[in-house]
Design an enzyme around this catalytic site. Structure first.
Site, short mmCIF file in Angstrom:
data_model
loop_
_atom_site.label_atom_id
_atom_site.label_comp_id
_atom_site.label_asym_id
_atom_site.label_seq_id
_atom_site.Cartn_x
_atom_site.Cartn_y
_atom_site.Cartn_z
N GLU A 72 -34.91 16.14 -22.01
CA GLU A 72 -35.50 17.43 -21.63
C GLU A 72 -35.21 17.78 -20.17
O GLU A 72 -35.27 18.94 -19.79
CB GLU A 72 -37.01 17.46 -21.92
CG GLU A 72 -37.86 16.56 -21.04
CD GLU A 72 -39.34 16.59 -21.41
OE1 GLU A 72 -39.90 17.70 -21.58
OE2 GLU A 72 -39.94 15.51 -21.56
N HIS A 122 -40.43 17.15 -25.78
CA HIS A 122 -41.25 16.28 -24.95
C HIS A 122 -41.92 15.20 -25.78
O HIS A 122 -42.36 15.48 -26.89
CB HIS A 122 -42.33 17.15 -24.26
CG HIS A 122 -43.10 16.41 -23.23
ND1 HIS A 122 -42.55 16.01 -22.02
CD2 HIS A 122 -44.38 15.96 -23.23
CE1 HIS A 122 -43.47 15.36 -21.33
NE2 HIS A 122 -44.58 15.32 -22.04
N CYS A 158 -8.87 1.88 -32.97
CA CYS A 158 -10.29 2.26 -32.99
C CYS A 158 -11.11 1.37 -33.92
O CYS A 158 -12.12 0.80 -33.52
CB CYS A 158 -10.41 3.73 -33.42
SG CYS A 158 -12.10 4.26 -33.69
N GLU A 214 -16.88 -1.43 -19.79
CA GLU A 214 -17.58 -1.69 -21.05
C GLU A 214 -17.69 -3.19 -21.32
O GLU A 214 -18.76 -3.71 -21.65
CB GLU A 214 -16.86 -0.99 -22.20
CG GLU A 214 -17.02 0.53 -22.14
CD GLU A 214 -16.38 1.27 -23.30
OE1 GLU A 214 -15.55 0.67 -24.02
OE2 GLU A 214 -16.71 2.46 -23.49
N TYR A 254 -12.33 2.45 -18.53
CA TYR A 254 -13.30 2.37 -19.62
C TYR A 254 -13.49 0.93 -20.12
O TYR A 254 -14.61 0.44 -20.24
CB TYR A 254 -12.76 3.15 -20.84
CG TYR A 254 -12.92 4.64 -20.86
CD1 TYR A 254 -12.05 5.47 -20.16
CD2 TYR A 254 -13.89 5.23 -21.66
CE1 TYR A 254 -12.16 6.84 -20.25
CE2 TYR A 254 -14.00 6.61 -21.76
CZ TYR A 254 -13.14 7.41 -21.04
OH TYR A 254 -13.25 8.77 -21.15
N CYS A 261 -12.97 1.10 -30.49
CA CYS A 261 -14.30 1.75 -30.53
C CYS A 261 -15.32 1.02 -31.41
O CYS A 261 -16.46 0.79 -30.99
CB CYS A 261 -14.17 3.17 -31.08
SG CYS A 261 -12.65 4.01 -30.65
P1 NDP Z 1 -7.61 2.90 -17.98
O1 NDP Z 1 -6.30 3.53 -17.76
O2 NDP Z 1 -8.81 3.72 -18.20
O3 NDP Z 1 -7.91 1.91 -16.77
C1 NDP Z 1 -6.98 0.98 -16.32
C2 NDP Z 1 -7.54 0.30 -15.09
O4 NDP Z 1 -6.67 -0.75 -14.70
C3 NDP Z 1 -7.68 1.26 -13.91
O5 NDP Z 1 -8.89 0.98 -13.25
C4 NDP Z 1 -6.48 0.88 -13.04
O6 NDP Z 1 -6.73 1.07 -11.68
C5 NDP Z 1 -6.36 -0.61 -13.33
N1 NDP Z 1 -5.00 -1.09 -13.11
C6 NDP Z 1 -3.85 -0.55 -13.54
N2 NDP Z 1 -2.79 -1.28 -13.14
C7 NDP Z 1 -3.29 -2.31 -12.43
C8 NDP Z 1 -2.71 -3.41 -11.73
N3 NDP Z 1 -1.39 -3.59 -11.70
N4 NDP Z 1 -3.53 -4.27 -11.11
C9 NDP Z 1 -4.87 -4.08 -11.14
N5 NDP Z 1 -5.48 -3.08 -11.76
C10 NDP Z 1 -4.70 -2.19 -12.41
O7 NDP Z 1 -7.35 1.90 -19.17
P2 NDP Z 1 -8.28 1.05 -20.10
O8 NDP Z 1 -7.43 -0.13 -20.42
O9 NDP Z 1 -9.62 0.82 -19.54
O10 NDP Z 1 -8.45 1.98 -21.37
C11 NDP Z 1 -7.36 2.66 -21.97
C12 NDP Z 1 -7.81 3.97 -22.52
O11 NDP Z 1 -8.50 3.76 -23.74
C13 NDP Z 1 -8.79 4.74 -21.65
O12 NDP Z 1 -8.15 5.52 -20.68
C14 NDP Z 1 -9.55 5.57 -22.63
O13 NDP Z 1 -8.91 6.80 -22.79
C15 NDP Z 1 -9.50 4.75 -23.90
N6 NDP Z 1 -10.80 4.13 -24.14
C16 NDP Z 1 -11.85 4.93 -24.44
C17 NDP Z 1 -13.10 4.38 -24.63
C18 NDP Z 1 -14.25 5.28 -24.93
O14 NDP Z 1 -14.04 6.41 -25.33
N7 NDP Z 1 -15.47 4.82 -24.72
C19 NDP Z 1 -13.32 2.96 -24.55
C20 NDP Z 1 -12.15 2.21 -24.21
C21 NDP Z 1 -10.95 2.78 -24.02
P3 NDP Z 1 -6.57 2.50 -10.96
O15 NDP Z 1 -7.80 3.28 -11.34
O16 NDP Z 1 -6.55 2.16 -9.51
O17 NDP Z 1 -5.31 3.09 -11.45
#
Ligand code: NDP
Length: 459
Positions: free
Chosen positions: A448, A443, A48, A187, A183, A53
């Site tokens: 709102e 407002h 984080c 982002e 995420y 974050c």
């Molecule tokens: P996520 O698990 O959210 O997303 C991973 C992405 O990678 C998904 O879209 C997935 O696709 C794709 N993916 C997985 N395997 C493959 C592959 N072999 N080839 C292509 N695409 C693939 O992970 P992140 O890395 O984005 O983030 C990890 C975690 O960290 C999040 O889940 C969240 O909980 C936390 N986080 C929170 C934030 C916040 O609170 N703002 C900010 C950043 C991270 P598919 O959907 O099809 O499985």
């Protein structure tokens, strides 16, 4: 455990990992009178603070200036020259701020009387941990080592960076590509697009942000596209090759994109390598996460675990809540009588515009309650009447029809996280749509809308 036995251990609690969850557990356990040590091999504050974050939000602020400069003109501001962006300034100022936070974490631990030990820990048995040459015994060992970015293997995948490296790129990528649809992917696509990169996002499915409300996902897709992020859905990276002046990324649909940097944002995995838990037979689930019970005990009851390594919602505030619950279970006189409640955890995604969400998506609510009412507003925020920006805002409430309880609230728009944090209290409290309706609006704000939507958009 008899008093005699407990005094034979060096520590009451030995925490492995000084991230959000580990530090909070260490401090609160120490405040409850426990003798606590923490081992950390890398940086204080974990993902984080160092590569998650905090730096992400700072970079997101940086990227928002892009819109602000453009929006300013309609309000009468004239910039003497076109603004330019200097990556090393942002990167190095970020480094300074994180050093400051690392220092704060060290002081917090020190002030709480927790001993900090630098090094990667290895669990030797149910009550012993080695860090380098030192062996420590502890009544309880807490594994709070978090997760680590995972990158799929394909030809050239080693040329991609992960979220661990992307903050500190040597030079600014004028052409940026991110793989993934979670995420981190959305982002960073927004961040680099805002900072001025020509940005592509590659996602294997038909629409990114799986698990979020469908309308939110579509709205976000349209807004990100409109801001210039080039979204490529239903495709993947086949290979990456080094070419003169950059990287050639070949997609499975045949398209080849030339870019300066590729970020693989393809998920995170528990960071358990070398920790020794495999030899102790600590049970893991199918994803490799440590299985824990309601008291955060693993299958070896003196070994506890929390946070990202246990496979729950990978969010800092969740790890903090788990840490405090764990300490109440194990180190305080009045243990909690109910398990930690994971319902209605609000979350924000800092893509541009931001997403804020709490409770159920429309799809989940329909499945759970059958009869629902959806109230939504898709509008142009007042600011953009003069700015000329095409950015819009979406607000949405999902109401269980029979009880009138608001079971979900969603927003895509400026500072959505700030707005939804407040709404989350109402949703967590189980308030009804009638309660929302009797709340007087502030407002003029965008927020709102959450108390003035009267006619259901659909049932
Ligand atoms: P996520 O698990 O959210 O997303 C991973 C992405 O990678 C998904 O879209 C997935 O696709 C794709 N993916 C997985 N395997 C493959 C592959 N072999 N080839 C292509 N695409 C693939 O992970 P992140 O890395 O984005 O983030 C990890 C975690 O960290 C999040 O889940 C969240 O909980 C936390 N986080 C929170 C934030 C916040 O609170 N703002 C900010 C950043 C991270 P598919 O959907 O099809 O499985």
């Amino acid at each position: 455990m008899s008093d005699l036995e407990s005094t034979t251990y060096d520590w009451d609690l030995f925490v492995i990992g000084a991230g959000s969850g580990g530090v909070r557990a260490a401090r609160t356990a120490a405040a409850a009178g426990a003798r606590v040590a923490v081992a950390e091999e890398r940086y204080l504050g974990g993902t984080c603070v160092n590569v998650g974050c905090v730096p992400k939000k700072l970079y997101s602020y940086a990227a928002h200036f892009h819109d602000a400069f453009e929006d300013a003109e309609g309000f009468g501001w004239r910039l003497a020259e076109a603004p330019s962006f200097d990556w090393p300034t942002l990167r190095d100022n970020k480094v300074g701020e994180i050093k400051r936070l690392n220092g704060i974490y060290a002081r917090l631990l020190d002030g709480a009387g927790v001993r900090l030990i630098n090094g990667r820990a290895r669990v030797l048995d149910a009550h012993r941990v080695a860090v380098g040459d030192e062996v420590h015994s502890a009544e309880k060992i807490l594994v709070a080592v978090g997760g680590w970015p995972w990158v799929p293997e394909f030809p050239g995948s080693e040329l991609a960076v992960s979220s661990n490296e992307v903050f500190d790129l040597e030079s600014f990528p004028e052409r940026f590509l991110v793989l993934g649809g979670g995420y981190i992917a959305v982002e960073f696509a927004s961040i680099f697009n805002g900072l001025g990169s020509d940005t592509h996002l590659i996602y294997r499915g038909e629409l990114f942000l799986r698990g979020f409300d469908h309308e939110v996902r579509e709205f976000t897709r349209d807004q990100m596209r409109q801001k210039g992020v080039q979204l490529h859905f239903e495709t993947n990276i086949e290979r990456i090759d080094k070419v003169e002046g950059g990287l050639a990324v070949t997609l499975t649909d045949g398209e080849i994109l030339e870019v300066d940097a590729v970020l693989a944002a393809t998920g995170r995995r528990p960071h358990l390598e070398g920790l020794g838990l495999d030899t102790l037979g600590v049970a893991l689930d199918d994803g490799g996460y440590i299985k824990v019970n309601e008291r955060f005990e693993s299958s070896l009851p003196s070994v506890l675990a929390l946070g990202d390594v246990t496979g729950g919602p990978e969010l800092t505030p969740v790890a903090l809540a788990e840490a405090m619950h764990l300490v109440r279970c194990h180190f305080e006189d009045t243990p909690p009588t109910t398990p930690l409640n994971y319902a209605n955890i609000p979350t924000a995604v800092f893509c541009h515009p931001n997403i804020g969400t709490v409770g159920l998506s429309e799809e989940e609510a329909r499945e759970q309650f059958g009869e629902i009412r959806v109230y939504s507003a898709d509008f142009r925020p007042m600011k953009h009447t003069l700015s000329g920006s095409a950015e819009r805002c979406l607000m949405k409430l999902i109401v269980a029809d029979a009880s009138d309880v608001v079971v979900g609230a969603h927003m895509v728009g400026e500072e959505a996280g700030e707005v939804i944090q407040g709404i989350a209290i109402a949703v967590k409290a189980g308030l009804t749509k009638a309660d929302f309706d009797t709340t007087v609006g502030i407002h003029p704000t965008g927020a709102e809308e959450f108390v003035t939507m009267r006619t259901p958009t659909r049932r």
